[in-house]
Every structure is written in C-alpha cells, then in structure tokens.
Design an enzyme around this catalytic site. Sequence first.
Site, PDB file in Angstrom:
ATOM      1  N   HIS A 124     -11.579   7.000   4.811  1.00  0.00           N
ATOM      2  CA  HIS A 124     -10.657   8.138   4.911  1.00  0.00           C
ATOM      3  C   HIS A 124     -11.416   9.385   4.442  1.00  0.00           C
ATOM      4  O   HIS A 124     -12.198   9.306   3.483  1.00  0.00           O
ATOM      5  CB  HIS A 124      -9.453   7.978   3.969  1.00  0.00           C
ATOM      6  CG  HIS A 124      -8.304   7.206   4.531  1.00  0.00           C
ATOM      7  ND1 HIS A 124      -7.546   6.363   3.745  1.00  0.00           N
ATOM      8  CD2 HIS A 124      -7.738   7.181   5.767  1.00  0.00           C
ATOM      9  CE1 HIS A 124      -6.577   5.827   4.482  1.00  0.00           C
ATOM     10  NE2 HIS A 124      -6.665   6.307   5.712  1.00  0.00           N
ATOM     11  N   ARG A 135      -9.988   5.533  10.817  1.00  0.00           N
ATOM     12  CA  ARG A 135      -8.534   5.399  10.873  1.00  0.00           C
ATOM     13  C   ARG A 135      -7.916   6.411  11.861  1.00  0.00           C
ATOM     14  O   ARG A 135      -7.394   6.027  12.891  1.00  0.00           O
ATOM     15  CB  ARG A 135      -7.930   5.612   9.477  1.00  0.00           C
ATOM     16  CG  ARG A 135      -8.423   4.630   8.431  1.00  0.00           C
ATOM     17  CD  ARG A 135      -7.894   3.227   8.691  1.00  0.00           C
ATOM     18  NE  ARG A 135      -8.288   2.298   7.648  1.00  0.00           N
ATOM     19  CZ  ARG A 135      -7.585   2.053   6.551  1.00  0.00           C
ATOM     20  NH1 ARG A 135      -6.457   2.677   6.331  1.00  0.00           N
ATOM     21  NH2 ARG A 135      -8.008   1.176   5.663  1.00  0.00           N
ATOM     22  N   ASP A 159       0.813  -1.226   0.000  1.00  0.00           N
ATOM     23  CA  ASP A 159       0.000   0.000   0.000  1.00  0.00           C
ATOM     24  C   ASP A 159       0.848   1.278   0.000  1.00  0.00           C
ATOM     25  O   ASP A 159       0.302   2.377   0.117  1.00  0.00           O
ATOM     26  CB  ASP A 159      -0.926   0.018   1.233  1.00  0.00           C
ATOM     27  CG  ASP A 159      -2.251  -0.707   0.994  1.00  0.00           C
ATOM     28  OD1 ASP A 159      -2.662  -0.834  -0.185  1.00  0.00           O
ATOM     29  OD2 ASP A 159      -2.867  -1.134   1.979  1.00  0.00           O
ATOM     30  N   ARG A 163       0.549  -1.720   7.541  1.00  0.00           N
ATOM     31  CA  ARG A 163       1.117  -0.501   6.944  1.00  0.00           C
ATOM     32  C   ARG A 163       2.114   0.209   7.867  1.00  0.00           C
ATOM     33  O   ARG A 163       2.677   1.241   7.472  1.00  0.00           O
ATOM     34  CB  ARG A 163      -0.007   0.467   6.526  1.00  0.00           C
ATOM     35  CG  ARG A 163      -0.954  -0.116   5.470  1.00  0.00           C
ATOM     36  CD  ARG A 163      -1.796   0.965   4.799  1.00  0.00           C
ATOM     37  NE  ARG A 163      -0.965   1.873   3.999  1.00  0.00           N
ATOM     38  CZ  ARG A 163      -1.434   2.963   3.377  1.00  0.00           C
ATOM     39  NH1 ARG A 163      -2.724   3.260   3.463  1.00  0.00           N
ATOM     40  NH2 ARG A 163      -0.624   3.741   2.683  1.00  0.00           N
ATOM     41  N   CYS A 215      -5.266   9.646  -3.150  1.00  0.00           N
ATOM     42  CA  CYS A 215      -4.516   8.726  -2.285  1.00  0.00           C
ATOM     43  C   CYS A 215      -3.066   8.571  -2.743  1.00  0.00           C
ATOM     44  O   CYS A 215      -2.194   8.271  -1.935  1.00  0.00           O
ATOM     45  CB  CYS A 215      -5.144   7.333  -2.312  1.00  0.00           C
ATOM     46  SG  CYS A 215      -6.822   7.279  -1.709  1.00  0.00           S
TER      47      CYS A 215
END
Length: 257
Positions: A156, A127, A57, A82, A250
């Site tokens: 997000h 998140r 990612d 991550r 992103c």
Amino acid sequence: MCRPTHFAVTYRINPWMDPAAPYDNALAVSQWEALRQTYLDLGHTVELIDPLPGLPDMVFAANGATVVDGRVLAVQFRDAERADEAPAYAAWFRERGFAVTEPKHTNEGEGDILLAGDVLLAGTGFRTAHASHAETQEVLQRPVISLQLVDPAYYHLDTALAALDDHNVTYYPEAFSPSSRRVLRQLFPEAVLADRADAEAFGLNLVSDGRHVILNTEATGMADKVRAAGYAPVHVELTELKRGGGSVKCAVAELRP
Ligand code: ARG
C-alpha cells in the site's frame, strides 16, 4: 477508527501476515486505545465505526474510504476476505450526511490514496487498480499523481510514503519504480528520505498534523529523521497491528468535512 475487537491474523494477503504465528488480541485492543488517546491528547476528534465479527482487518480504517472536502470515494477491496468492509464503511459515511460515490474500480482508500497539500498521490501495483486513479480525480476533484509500487512488502502507498504537512512528504525510494522516484524527486525536492530499516519498522506508516508526527515505537530511525526536519515525533506501541501488516496510518481514515 475501528476498535480491533475482532482483530486476528487468519489469512495472508500481504507478506507480513502469518496465520501460524501468535498474536494477542487483548494487547492489540489496549495498544489501539493508546493510539486513540494520543489523538485525543493532541486535540483531535476521533469518530468510531462499530467493528463487525468475521472482519479481522476492519481495524485498518484507512482502507475504508477516501474523504476530501466532504466528498467520499467508497472502496472496493482486491481480496474477498475484506470485501464486506466496504459497504459497512460506505454506510457509516452515508448515515452522517457525506456524499458517497461507489467506485467502479478496485481502490483501497487511504491505503493507496494520500492527500499531500493540494494533490492526491495514488499508489498502484498491488492493491488499487491504475484505472481507479482517473476515477479518484473525477470524484474528489483534486489532481491525482500515479505512483508505481514495486516491492510486495510495501503493498500500500501508506507503507512507503506519508505527507508531513501541506508541502512536504517522507518516502522510501526503493518501494517505487525508477520513474515514480523521479516524479517524487521533482515534486518534493526537500522530502525526508527513509531507508530500508525505517520502512521495515513501518516508520512511513505515520500520521502527521503538520507538527506532531505519530509513529510506532519501533521506528526510532524515522523519529530521528522527522525530528531533524523540524517535526515532533510522538511514539505509540503497535506490535500487534504489525502482525496484520499495518501500523499508525492504517488505523485511521482522515475525515475532511
Ligand atoms: N491486513 C491488511 C491488508 O493486507 C492490512 C491493511 C493495512 N492498511 C493500510 N492502510 N496499509 O489489507
């Protein structure tokens, strides 16, 4: 930006990711190259960070840091998968002379913290921890407005809202709590409102330079809406990044030196 050399969908930390579904890494790379070229053609400068193996990612550079006036708030990911991206991004900024502050609370960078004119809009609910919003204001020295995200598909803030220029934003109201919707209406009465189809096409996950609005090819309805509001949509095909639950925004962290 971070080339998706190691991009893959091997785990599921958002509803868009399906490790059993096929994805095409070579196509992800060529689509990403076209996105990068789009920024270059529009006269922007693009800096690159080296992709690291085992971090599929890492292409989602927006989650690597938040930068305002040369000050960097480093990130802390919610998910272990991550976690190792955080020090890599922090090191990139430190090596280039940015003042980097390590966070005490979970925050996923520009995934949840977006500059809109003079203020920072900050998402929470999935998140980024609410406690990080106060920390963000202290470190980046801009007023922070907290917004509550309520739909797991729009986990997000940058999947549900984008700044179009210093004065206006576009957002998908249903992704926010009723109170946060009221706050957004108060702050941005002229906002371009997106619908469910726009959100599902990742049409809110856009980058605007105040005139050109870069968004993925699937987001045709969103392109019509921003065109009607006076902006110039520029389409880029990003089918593979969507398999990871991301799109145009992103894939980029904005450097504000
Ligand atoms: N697979 C990534 C994750 O779930 C996608 C991140 C998308 N980035 C963003 N800024 N919305 O963390």
